[in-house]
Scaffold this active site. Structure first.
Site, PDB file in Angstrom:
ATOM      1  CB  CYS A   3     -13.600  41.049  11.744  1.00 15.40           C
ATOM      2  SG  CYS A   3     -14.485  41.254  13.287  1.00 15.40           S
TER       3      CYS A   3
ATOM      4  CD  GLU B 269     -21.640  43.386  12.116  1.00 14.88           C
ATOM      5  OE1 GLU B 269     -20.497  43.873  12.225  1.00 14.88           O
ATOM      6  OE2 GLU B 269     -22.651  43.918  12.587  1.00 14.88           O
TER       7      GLU B 269
ATOM      8  CD  GLU C 211     -10.223  40.688   6.546  1.00 20.17           C
ATOM      9  OE1 GLU C 211     -10.908  40.326   5.576  1.00 20.17           O
ATOM     10  OE2 GLU C 211     -10.677  40.806   7.692  1.00 20.17           O
TER      11      GLU C 211
ATOM     12  CE  LYS D 197     -23.444  29.149   4.348  1.00 21.81           C
ATOM     13  NZ  LYS D 197     -22.327  28.264   4.711  1.00 21.81           N
TER      14      LYS D 197
HETATM   15  P1  NAD Z   1     -16.595  34.187   3.533  1.00 22.01           P
HETATM   16  O1  NAD Z   1     -17.144  35.496   3.107  1.00 22.01           O
HETATM   17  O2  NAD Z   1     -15.776  33.419   2.571  1.00 22.01           O
HETATM   18  O3  NAD Z   1     -17.795  33.205   3.961  1.00 22.01           O
HETATM   19  C1  NAD Z   1     -18.724  33.572   4.953  1.00 22.01           C
HETATM   20  C2  NAD Z   1     -19.969  32.712   4.820  1.00 22.01           C
HETATM   21  O4  NAD Z   1     -20.641  33.025   3.593  1.00 22.01           O
HETATM   22  C3  NAD Z   1     -19.719  31.204   4.796  1.00 22.01           C
HETATM   23  O5  NAD Z   1     -20.697  30.578   5.578  1.00 22.01           O
HETATM   24  C4  NAD Z   1     -19.879  30.857   3.303  1.00 22.01           C
HETATM   25  O6  NAD Z   1     -20.264  29.522   3.102  1.00 22.01           O
HETATM   26  C5  NAD Z   1     -20.966  31.826   2.889  1.00 22.01           C
HETATM   27  N1  NAD Z   1     -21.028  32.171   1.460  1.00 22.01           N
HETATM   28  C6  NAD Z   1     -20.033  32.130   0.535  1.00 22.01           C
HETATM   29  N2  NAD Z   1     -20.464  32.606  -0.649  1.00 22.01           N
HETATM   30  C7  NAD Z   1     -21.761  32.960  -0.484  1.00 22.01           C
HETATM   31  C8  NAD Z   1     -22.742  33.548  -1.337  1.00 22.01           C
HETATM   32  N3  NAD Z   1     -22.475  33.851  -2.616  1.00 22.01           N
HETATM   33  N4  NAD Z   1     -23.980  33.806  -0.835  1.00 22.01           N
HETATM   34  C9  NAD Z   1     -24.265  33.523   0.453  1.00 22.01           C
HETATM   35  N5  NAD Z   1     -23.374  32.971   1.316  1.00 22.01           N
HETATM   36  C10 NAD Z   1     -22.132  32.689   0.854  1.00 22.01           C
HETATM   37  O7  NAD Z   1     -15.802  34.480   4.893  1.00 22.01           O
HETATM   38  P2  NAD Z   1     -14.938  33.477   5.789  1.00 22.01           P
HETATM   39  O8  NAD Z   1     -13.704  33.124   5.049  1.00 22.01           O
HETATM   40  O9  NAD Z   1     -15.797  32.390   6.326  1.00 22.01           O
HETATM   41  O10 NAD Z   1     -14.568  34.436   7.040  1.00 22.01           O
HETATM   42  C11 NAD Z   1     -13.536  35.360   6.997  1.00 22.01           C
HETATM   43  C12 NAD Z   1     -14.061  36.751   6.731  1.00 22.01           C
HETATM   44  O11 NAD Z   1     -15.058  37.082   7.702  1.00 22.01           O
HETATM   45  C13 NAD Z   1     -13.004  37.827   6.865  1.00 22.01           C
HETATM   46  O12 NAD Z   1     -13.120  38.771   5.825  1.00 22.01           O
HETATM   47  C14 NAD Z   1     -13.339  38.492   8.199  1.00 22.01           C
HETATM   48  O13 NAD Z   1     -12.897  39.793   8.334  1.00 22.01           O
HETATM   49  C15 NAD Z   1     -14.808  38.389   8.219  1.00 22.01           C
HETATM   50  N6  NAD Z   1     -15.319  38.495   9.587  1.00 22.01           N
HETATM   51  C16 NAD Z   1     -15.992  39.623   9.954  1.00 22.01           C
HETATM   52  C17 NAD Z   1     -16.460  39.765  11.262  1.00 22.01           C
HETATM   53  C18 NAD Z   1     -17.242  40.979  11.679  1.00 22.01           C
HETATM   54  O14 NAD Z   1     -17.872  40.953  12.719  1.00 22.01           O
HETATM   55  N7  NAD Z   1     -17.250  42.037  10.908  1.00 22.01           N
HETATM   56  C19 NAD Z   1     -16.226  38.775  12.197  1.00 22.01           C
HETATM   57  C20 NAD Z   1     -15.539  37.643  11.788  1.00 22.01           C
HETATM   58  C21 NAD Z   1     -15.087  37.501  10.474  1.00 22.01           C
END
Ligand code: NAD
Length: 481
Positions: free
Chosen positions: A284, A250, A383, A176
């Site tokens: 990240c 992550e 962040e 997803k």
């Molecule tokens: P997000 O948490 O808003 O969404 C991530 C994913 O989760 C999306 O696919 C979204 O549709 C899904 N999602 C949203 N609500 C959900 C729920 N209640 N249950 C299950 N799935 C759900 O993050 P984003 O805005 O897409 O990405 C940015 C974030 O990702 C930043 O905080 C960044 O630091 C983090 N990130 C971390 C890493 C790492 O390796 N640690 C790498 C890249 C990005």
């Protein structure tokens, strides 16, 4: 696959979502460029995908890792041939520069290469037995169907570093992706279909929270590998806890580069500009805090302001662009609000701080350096995920380390110094998973764990052989003869 109208991929076929709903995928560098209409799926679609994965599981598991690796090698070959198509799709829907997008494809290739090679190393141990004529050993088995939930900032590399080990381990998967980057995910799933992957082994359900929640709640999903924000990671952990769902989370970062008074300031400036403004800070591991010894603070700030003010903001596809747009209007608004809030808490704008104009209407943000930031200010603790860098003064190594570790996150930690003793001490003292000395604080290898400390990660890390601790579980066996 029709790239203008991309559905879900379930049981080997492209199918429209049961919801009947779609959403447009928009180019962040040019809001007039609508890439296509993509499925806005619901829980019913997730259930169909899990059912397909569940059916495909036994045959896929029976193949064994060495036979499964052949599919990864075919995918590697196809991705090599389609490198430019993938890079163009990444730039068009996520926004990053073409060179950055090509680098992301290369990262995905490295992940496939590493993971395929692991097929012959998925081993356990033999141990002495307590009884005579008894053989004792351990081995790994796949956990079952996995849900892979990914963000938009690395729309190919992050899905790949989940999909490749899931497949190799023997776990059928439902991907997803972020609703902001559906095209790259569709191309990835098509890549594996073209590599001959059996139907149902890798399924794609496009959409947002309802799909993610349905995967987390589904009793046939044995594990969720998630990359994204802390609040969503916590929500997944909470929702899965009653059934002891296995998770790999992550999460975010608030990464510091410590610059000591003896550092090579030119090298530090290069590394900070790259770490903070590459991909417009949407990583990240992005450098979002510079913790600099006050003796050299002004000298470093002068260099930073000169370099950052000269960066050219523009579309990722334009050769002259240094800093790409942010991914959407919400991200741009959040970055601008963070800068404003920082000023109310005492920070001063050294350069940038405003939305930039581009050749086309898009989400352009001028790269921003904030000075006089207090270590406990919101901008220094939370962040931003955009091209905003905070500069914080410190008094020597101990103070720098204290400030660096004073956040709830622990993704990456970086030190600039010429003192070898400080380099090694820093490796011990950083409360962060990925450490760098005298080099940019971003970047990772496929064979090193992508690991974070504190709120940046939960569960086994991704990449490296440590990843098998998520996708497999141990068996111990005793055989008397
Ligand atoms: P997000 O948490 O808003 O969404 C991530 C994913 O989760 C999306 O696919 C979204 O549709 C899904 N999602 C949203 N609500 C959900 C729920 N209640 N249950 C299950 N799935 C759900 O993050 P984003 O805005 O897409 O990405 C940015 C974030 O990702 C930043 O905080 C960044 O630091 C983090 N990130 C971390 C890493 C790492 O390796 N640690 C790498 C890249 C990005």
């Amino acid at each position: 696959m029709d790239p203008q109208h991309v559905h879900n991929h379930i049981d080997g076929r492209w199918v429209a979502p049961e919801t009947g709903r779609t959403r447009p995928d928009v180019n962040p560098a040019d809001t007039g460029d609508v890439i296509g209409e993509f499925a806005e799926s619901g829980g019913v679609d997730a259930e169909a995908a899990v059912a397909a994965a569940h059916r495909a599981g036994p045959a896929w598991r029976a193949l064994g890792p060495i036979a499964r690796a052949a599919y990864l090698r075919r995918a590697w070959q196809l991705l090599t041939e389609r490198r430019d198509d993938f890079a163009d799709a990444i730039t068009r829907e996520q926004g990053k520069r073409t060179a950055e997008a090509r680098g992301e494809v290369d990262r995905a290739l490295a992940v496939l290469d590493f993971t395929a090679g692991e097929a012959r190393r998925l081993n356990g141990v033999t141990t002495p037995a307590e009884e005579a004529r008894t053989f004792a050993c351990t081995f790994r088995v796949p956990i079952g169907v996995v849900g892979l939930i990914t963000p938009w900032n690395f729309p190919l590399a992050i899905p790949m570093w989940k999909v490749a080990p899931a497949l190799l381990a023997g776990c059928p998967a439902v991907l997803k992706p972020s609703p902001l980057t559906p095209l790259t995910a569709a191309l990835l799933v098509q890549l594996f279909a073209d590599a001959g992957l059996p139907d149902g082994v890798l399924n794609l359900v496009q959409g947002d929270r309802p799909v993610g929640e349905a995967l987390v709640a589904h009793p046939d999903v044995a594990g969720i590998s998630f990359t994204g924000s802390v609040p969503v990671g916590v929500a997944i952990q909470r929702a899965g806890a009653p059934r002891l769902l296995r998770t790999q989370l992550e999460l975010g970062g608030k990464n510091a580069v410590i610059v000591l008074a003896d550092a090579d300031l030119e090298a530090a400036t290069d590394a900070i500009v790259h770490g903070a403004f590459g991909q417009a800070g949407q990583r990240c591991s992005a450098t979002s805090r510079v913790v600099v010894d006050r003796q050299v603070e002004q000298a470093l700030l002068d260099r930073l302001v000169e370099r950052v003010s000269a960066l050219r903001v523009g579309p990722g596809a334009a050769a002259e662009t240094d800093v790409c747009p942010v991914v959407d209007g919400d991200r741009l608004a959040a970055c601008l609000a963070a800068v404003e809030q920082a000023q109310t808490e005492g920070a001063k704008v050294a350069c940038g701080g405003f939305a930039a104009s581009g050749p086309t209407p898009g989400f352009y943000m001028q790269p921003t350096v904030l000075r006089d930031v207090e270590p406990d200010a919101t901008i220094a603790q939370e962040e931003v995920f955009g091209p905003v860098l905070s500069v914080i003064g410190c008094d020597g190594f101990d103070d720098g380390m204290r400030i660096s570790n004073s956040v709830r996150y622990g993704m990456s930690g970086t030190l600039f110094t010429r003192d070898p003793a400080r380099m090694f001490e820093a490796l011990e003292r950083f409360e962060a998973g990925m450490l760098h000395v005298n080099r940019p604080g971003v970047g990772a290898y496929a064979h090193l764990p992508h690991s974070g400390a504190k709120a940046s990660q939960f569960g086994p890390p991704e990449c490296s052989p440590q990843v098998w601790d998520f996708y497999t579980e141990w068996r111990s066996a005793c055989i008397s003869y």
